[in-house]
Design an enzyme around this catalytic site. Structure first.
Site, short mmCIF file in Angstrom:
data_model
loop_
_atom_site.label_atom_id
_atom_site.label_comp_id
_atom_site.label_asym_id
_atom_site.label_seq_id
_atom_site.Cartn_x
_atom_site.Cartn_y
_atom_site.Cartn_z
N LYS A 212 0.79 -1.24 0.04
CA LYS A 212 0.07 0.29 0.10
C LYS A 212 0.87 1.22 -0.03
O LYS A 212 1.97 1.17 0.64
CB LYS A 212 -0.94 0.21 1.15
CG LYS A 212 -1.69 1.34 1.28
CD LYS A 212 -2.49 1.40 2.83
CE LYS A 212 -2.93 2.93 2.62
NZ LYS A 212 -3.59 3.04 4.16
N GLU A 261 -8.11 12.29 13.27
CA GLU A 261 -7.18 11.23 13.63
C GLU A 261 -6.35 11.57 14.63
O GLU A 261 -5.29 12.30 14.38
CB GLU A 261 -6.50 10.72 12.06
CG GLU A 261 -5.69 9.56 12.46
CD GLU A 261 -5.21 8.71 11.25
OE1 GLU A 261 -4.35 8.13 11.29
OE2 GLU A 261 -5.54 9.25 10.19
#
Length: 458
Positions: A212, A261
């Site tokens: 990724k 976050e």
């Protein structure tokens, strides 16, 4: 406040063994953090910060600078060592609040530096001259003063008078948020290069070079006149009420945003983090929103992307903590424009560990860099061809007692006079498609775009 003292306290002082660090706190009536931020604009407008955590239990504002800590190499260790050295000279009474160090790290100091980020070094942290802290419903204003002078009583008394003046302005003077200036242009920057990068990265992932990689892009807004920093912070806090809000001003530039976050929090020896990765847009109705959330929870691509983050943060906490608690399945974290997969992580911090060691170990998480980390960063440098600056880097605070909190600086923008640069990205995996990734970035641009009055892409 006399001019001689004003000039002295605005300077950055070297941190050495002779420096003494004084702090003093008074409790005041409840006042608006943004009013206090604005109260410092005329005399301290080049050096201010703003912070508000996601549940609104901690709000911080810094005006002026008692000390500035910077680093371009061994950034995390250097800032940690400088802060410990400074706190070694701390003089305070038990009733006084612990002084706060606020700032952030660039995403990757090894990338080129684009012109818009020239004011921001690889790491920048400031101890404010005047510090507002609102916690558990109580409001405190502190003076922080670093000096090498043997006698500082007269100067500290002048600082008390200045503290009272700023507090009075925030309490009683009219506080007007300027209207948003007219938008002249909204420009996508190097979109073709971004689309090409997504295709190339997907190809590399399919060749198993990486699992990724996060690829980001930016857009630029130009306004008819300068955008007031306080107005930008007011808009983003109203737009994204369940997020972490931040603003870091260096000179005329302010990096700000509203991120969902948390990277890490330390509170009384307990460490907390949040695994946030995998996303889908919000529904137009409650029923559609629920259906989209259930789709996200079942989606193989997003669950795999999320698990990368869970595995990595769990591994770090296992190393730095003596005990660990991790949920087995993700929940949904919903903010105004987007919903994410979310898994909280909690542990008891081992002795001799500080927040900077955890931040260094966690940054960048797979949600912002990729898997494996080193390979992903190399691919980002090669294919993204963009200086992220402080975008996607850790931003937050710590105090002299070792408590603190850092968030991941996404859903963010850099405000420069009458211009603003906005940043957004997404995780690229084996079945990513450039058009879909491009569309996802617009969802992530929306919070700051809406706050600044930009036009939303459909």
């Amino acid at each position: 406040m006399n001019r001689k003292l004003t000039d002295r306290v605005k300077k950055t002082l070297p941190i050495n063994a002779n420096a003494r660090f004084f702090t003093e706190t008074v409790e005041v009536e409840t006042l608006s953090p943004l009013a206090f931020f604005e109260a410092g604009r005329s005399d301290y407008g080049d050096h201010r910060f703003f912070w508000q955590n996601a549940d609104n239990t901690v709000k911080l504002v810094g005006i002026g600078r008692a000390a500035v800590l910077t680093a371009d190499t061994e950034r995390f260790q250097s800032i940690s060592a400088q802060w410990k050295a400074l706190c070694g000279g701390l003089i305070k009474e038990e009733k006084d609040m612990d002084p706060v160090l606020f700032g952030g790290f660039s995403f990757d100091p090894e990338t080129r530096q684009d012109e818009e980020w020239l004011a921001f070094p690889g790491a920048y942290f400031t101890v404010p001259l005047f510090q507002l802290k609102i916690k558990n419903g109580k409001t405190y204003v502190s003076i922080n003063y670093v000096t090498e002078e043997a006698e500082a009583a007269a100067e500290f008394e002048a600082l008390r008078q200045e503290r009272d003046r700023l507090t009075h302005i925030a309490e009683v003077e009219d506080f007007t948020i300027q209207s948003k200036p007219a938008l002249i242009s909204q420009t996508e920057i190097d979109t073709d290069r971004y689309m090409d990068a997504v295709g190339k990265v997907t190809s590399q992932i399919n060749k198993q070079i990486a699992e990724k990689v996060v690829i980001a892009r930016k857009i630029k807004l130009t306004f008819e006149e300068d955008f007031q920093q306080t107005a930008a912070l007011n808009a983003i806090t109203n737009e994204q009420q369940s997020s972490y809000h931040f603003g870091l001003q260096i000179g005329a530039d302010m990096f700000f945003g509203a991120t969902p976050e948390r990277l890490v929090e330390i509170k009384n020896g307990q460490a907390y983090s949040a695994c946030v990765a995998g996303s889908i847009h919000r529904g137009k109705s409650a029923k559609e929103d629920q259906q989209l959330g259930e789709q996200l929870l079942r989606d193989k691509k997003n669950r795999e992307e999320h698990q990368y983050v869970v595995d990595m943060i769990t591994e770090v906490f296992t190393e730095f903590c003596t005990s660990l608690r991790v949920n087995k399945t993700p929940k949904l974290l919903k903010v105004r424009d987007i919903q994410h997969l979310f898994t909280p992580v909690e542990g008891t911090l081992a002795e001799d560990m500080d927040i900077f060691r955890l931040v260094e170990a966690l940054h960048p998480t797979p949600a912002l860099g990729g898997v494996p980390r080193k390979t992903a960063l190399e691919i980002i440098r090669e294919e993204e061809q963009m200086d992220r600056g402080f975008y996607a880097g850790p931003i937050g605070w710590t105090d002299a007692a070792g408590n603190g909190e850092f968030a991941v600086a996404i859903r963010s923008g850099l405000l420069k006079g009458n211009e603003a640069y906005l940043f957004a990205g997404g995780g690229i995996v084996a079945d990513s498609k450039p058009d879909e990734e491009y569309a996802e970035t617009w969802v992530k641009f929306r919070p700051v775009l809406r706050a600044l009055g930009g036009s939303l892409h459909e």
